[in-house]
Scaffold this motif. Structure first.
Motif, short mmCIF file in Angstrom:
data_model
loop_
_atom_site.label_atom_id
_atom_site.label_comp_id
_atom_site.label_asym_id
_atom_site.label_seq_id
_atom_site.Cartn_x
_atom_site.Cartn_y
_atom_site.Cartn_z
N TYR A 187 36.74 63.68 -32.25
CA TYR A 187 37.35 64.71 -31.42
C TYR A 187 37.93 64.09 -30.16
O TYR A 187 37.55 62.99 -29.74
CB TYR A 187 36.33 65.81 -31.06
CG TYR A 187 35.51 65.56 -29.82
CD1 TYR A 187 35.95 65.99 -28.57
CD2 TYR A 187 34.27 64.93 -29.89
CE1 TYR A 187 35.18 65.77 -27.43
CE2 TYR A 187 33.50 64.71 -28.76
CZ TYR A 187 33.96 65.14 -27.52
OH TYR A 187 33.22 64.92 -26.39
N ALA A 188 38.87 64.82 -29.56
CA ALA A 188 39.44 64.44 -28.28
C ALA A 188 39.77 65.69 -27.50
O ALA A 188 40.37 66.63 -28.04
CB ALA A 188 40.69 63.59 -28.46
N ALA A 189 39.40 65.71 -26.23
CA ALA A 189 39.69 66.83 -25.34
C ALA A 189 40.88 66.49 -24.45
O ALA A 189 41.18 65.31 -24.20
CB ALA A 189 38.48 67.15 -24.48
N ILE A 190 41.56 67.52 -23.96
CA ILE A 190 42.61 67.36 -22.96
C ILE A 190 42.47 68.51 -21.97
O ILE A 190 42.15 69.64 -22.36
CB ILE A 190 44.02 67.32 -23.59
CG1 ILE A 190 45.07 66.99 -22.51
CG2 ILE A 190 44.34 68.61 -24.33
CD1 ILE A 190 46.45 66.67 -23.10
N GLU A 197 47.52 65.77 -16.79
CA GLU A 197 46.39 66.06 -17.66
C GLU A 197 45.71 64.74 -18.05
O GLU A 197 46.35 63.69 -18.07
CB GLU A 197 46.85 66.78 -18.93
CG GLU A 197 47.41 68.17 -18.67
CD GLU A 197 47.93 68.81 -19.95
OE1 GLU A 197 47.23 69.68 -20.51
OE2 GLU A 197 49.04 68.42 -20.39
N VAL A 198 44.42 64.84 -18.36
CA VAL A 198 43.67 63.69 -18.83
C VAL A 198 43.20 63.95 -20.26
O VAL A 198 42.77 65.06 -20.58
CB VAL A 198 42.46 63.38 -17.90
CG1 VAL A 198 41.48 64.53 -17.85
CG2 VAL A 198 41.76 62.10 -18.34
N ILE A 199 43.33 62.93 -21.11
CA ILE A 199 42.84 63.00 -22.48
C ILE A 199 41.50 62.27 -22.54
O ILE A 199 41.42 61.07 -22.28
CB ILE A 199 43.83 62.37 -23.48
CG1 ILE A 199 45.17 63.14 -23.46
CG2 ILE A 199 43.25 62.38 -24.89
CD1 ILE A 199 46.24 62.51 -24.34
N PHE A 225 52.88 64.07 -17.71
CA PHE A 225 52.10 63.02 -17.06
C PHE A 225 50.68 63.08 -17.61
O PHE A 225 49.95 64.05 -17.39
CB PHE A 225 52.09 63.21 -15.55
CG PHE A 225 51.50 62.02 -14.81
CD1 PHE A 225 52.33 60.98 -14.39
CD2 PHE A 225 50.15 61.94 -14.55
CE1 PHE A 225 51.80 59.88 -13.72
CE2 PHE A 225 49.60 60.85 -13.89
CZ PHE A 225 50.43 59.82 -13.47
N LEU A 226 50.30 62.03 -18.35
CA LEU A 226 49.00 61.97 -19.00
C LEU A 226 48.21 60.76 -18.50
O LEU A 226 48.78 59.76 -18.09
CB LEU A 226 49.14 61.89 -20.52
CG LEU A 226 49.89 63.03 -21.21
CD1 LEU A 226 49.93 62.81 -22.71
CD2 LEU A 226 49.24 64.39 -20.89
N ARG A 227 46.90 60.89 -18.60
CA ARG A 227 46.00 59.80 -18.20
C ARG A 227 44.93 59.62 -19.27
O ARG A 227 44.43 60.59 -19.84
CB ARG A 227 45.35 60.13 -16.85
CG ARG A 227 44.21 59.20 -16.45
CD ARG A 227 43.73 59.50 -15.05
NE ARG A 227 42.45 58.84 -14.78
CZ ARG A 227 41.90 58.75 -13.58
NH1 ARG A 227 42.52 59.25 -12.54
NH2 ARG A 227 40.73 58.15 -13.42
N VAL A 228 44.58 58.35 -19.51
CA VAL A 228 43.49 58.01 -20.42
C VAL A 228 42.67 56.90 -19.76
O VAL A 228 43.23 55.88 -19.33
CB VAL A 228 44.00 57.52 -21.80
CG1 VAL A 228 42.83 57.11 -22.68
CG2 VAL A 228 44.84 58.60 -22.47
N ASP A 229 41.36 57.08 -19.68
CA ASP A 229 40.45 56.04 -19.19
C ASP A 229 39.71 55.47 -20.39
O ASP A 229 38.89 56.16 -21.01
CB ASP A 229 39.45 56.63 -18.19
CG ASP A 229 40.12 57.11 -16.91
OD1 ASP A 229 41.02 56.42 -16.42
OD2 ASP A 229 39.73 58.18 -16.40
N THR A 230 39.96 54.21 -20.69
CA THR A 230 39.41 53.60 -21.91
C THR A 230 38.70 52.29 -21.58
O THR A 230 38.99 51.64 -20.58
CB THR A 230 40.54 53.34 -22.93
OG1 THR A 230 39.98 52.89 -24.16
CG2 THR A 230 41.52 52.30 -22.42
#
Length: 278
Positions: A187-190, A197-199, A225-230
């Motif tokens: 699963y993945a939330a946004i 927004e952050v995914i 504009f999206l952000r992902v912290d991995t």
């Protein structure tokens, strides 16, 4: 005197002062972002003689399994006075006996090391205006009946019960899932966050499904504009750059004690909810 301050419980009345602190640090957190983490957490603030919020810290408990310490900020006028250490001592009291996790900035790293935290990884922040991309097959919006299974999957991967956080993400954002037969396997939330927004979280058995979940959200928001912290070990970084998200800093993942019951399962966490919530 400038060094005088009181420590009080973090309440809704301190949100505006907390927002001012993050703005001074050029952090992207909106009032709504502070409200979400405060809703899920307990914390304290420092108040100076003029009644202004000059420091914050929050502790987000995930059952009795662990807690994250987050939003540790000290106003520039109060640095060098031991405020950061005092905030951390208060955070330890709030956390009780739970194992602790946090994402450290370079500025905070020396203090956390002195307090017994050990670095266990590197978090990479990717963000930007996403390029048009095709939605991967096999991904769909979460159904209402998926919630309990999704929470179990998250607990297996993260090593802690984050049910309260997932409920909050469902309320303020949306979640996509991948199924294996009738079972949810990823699963993945946004949700709205900061400049866009952050995914995250992104929980998956392999990097291909993690990419598919992120692409599903990104494909519905071309140019957003999206952000992902991995984590640096997930294998997502180069692909995130390909879809238009640029490396924009990050932090050091730390734990106290250095190992907890999520050591093996955490390899399935491909992106964080964000750096505060883990």
């Amino acid at each position: 005197m400038q060094s005088q301050f009181d420590i009080v419980a973090f309440g809704p009345e301190h949100i505006d002062g907390a927002v001012a602190l993050t703005q001074a640090e050029n952090w992207p957190h909106r009032r709504e972002d502070w409200m979400l983490v405060q809703q899920l957490s307990a914390g304290v603030v420092t108040i100076n003689a003029e009644g202004r919020v000059t420091g914050t810290t929050l502790v987000t408990p995930y059952g009795d399994d662990c807690a994250t310490i987050n939003m540790v900020i000290v106003d520039k006028s109060m640095r060098g006075l031991g405020v950061g250490r005092k905030l951390m001592e208060e955070a330890f009291k709030l956390a009780g006996n739970r194992p602790l996790r946090l994402i450290a900035t370079q500025e905070g790293l020396p203090l956390y090391e002195k307090l017994g935290f050990v670095a266990v990884g590197t978090i990479l922040q990717y963000q930007g205006h996403v390029l048009p991309c095709a939605a991967a097959e096999g991904v769909e919006d979460m159904a209402a009946g998926d919630l309990d299974a999704l929470k179990m999957l998250d607990r297996e991967a993260y090593g802690a019960d984050r049910s309260s956080m997932i409920d909050a993400l469902v309320a303020c954002g949306s979640i996509a899932v991948v199924r294996k037969g009738d079972a949810v396997e990823a699963y993945a939330a946004i949700r709205p966050f900061g400049r866009g927004e952050v995914i995250g979280p992104v929980i998956a058995p392999d990097v291909e499904k993690a990419r598919a979940l992120i692409a599903y959200h990104a494909a519905s928001r071309p140019g957003a504009f999206l952000r992902v912290d991995t984590g640096s070990e997930t294998g997502l970084a180069s692909w995130l750059a390909e879809i238009g998200l640029a490396h924009a800093g990050g932090g050091v993942a730390m734990r106290r004690p250095p190992k907890d019951n999520a050591e093996q399962a955490r390899r399935k966490v491909y992106a964080l909810a964000n750096q505060a919530l883990g």
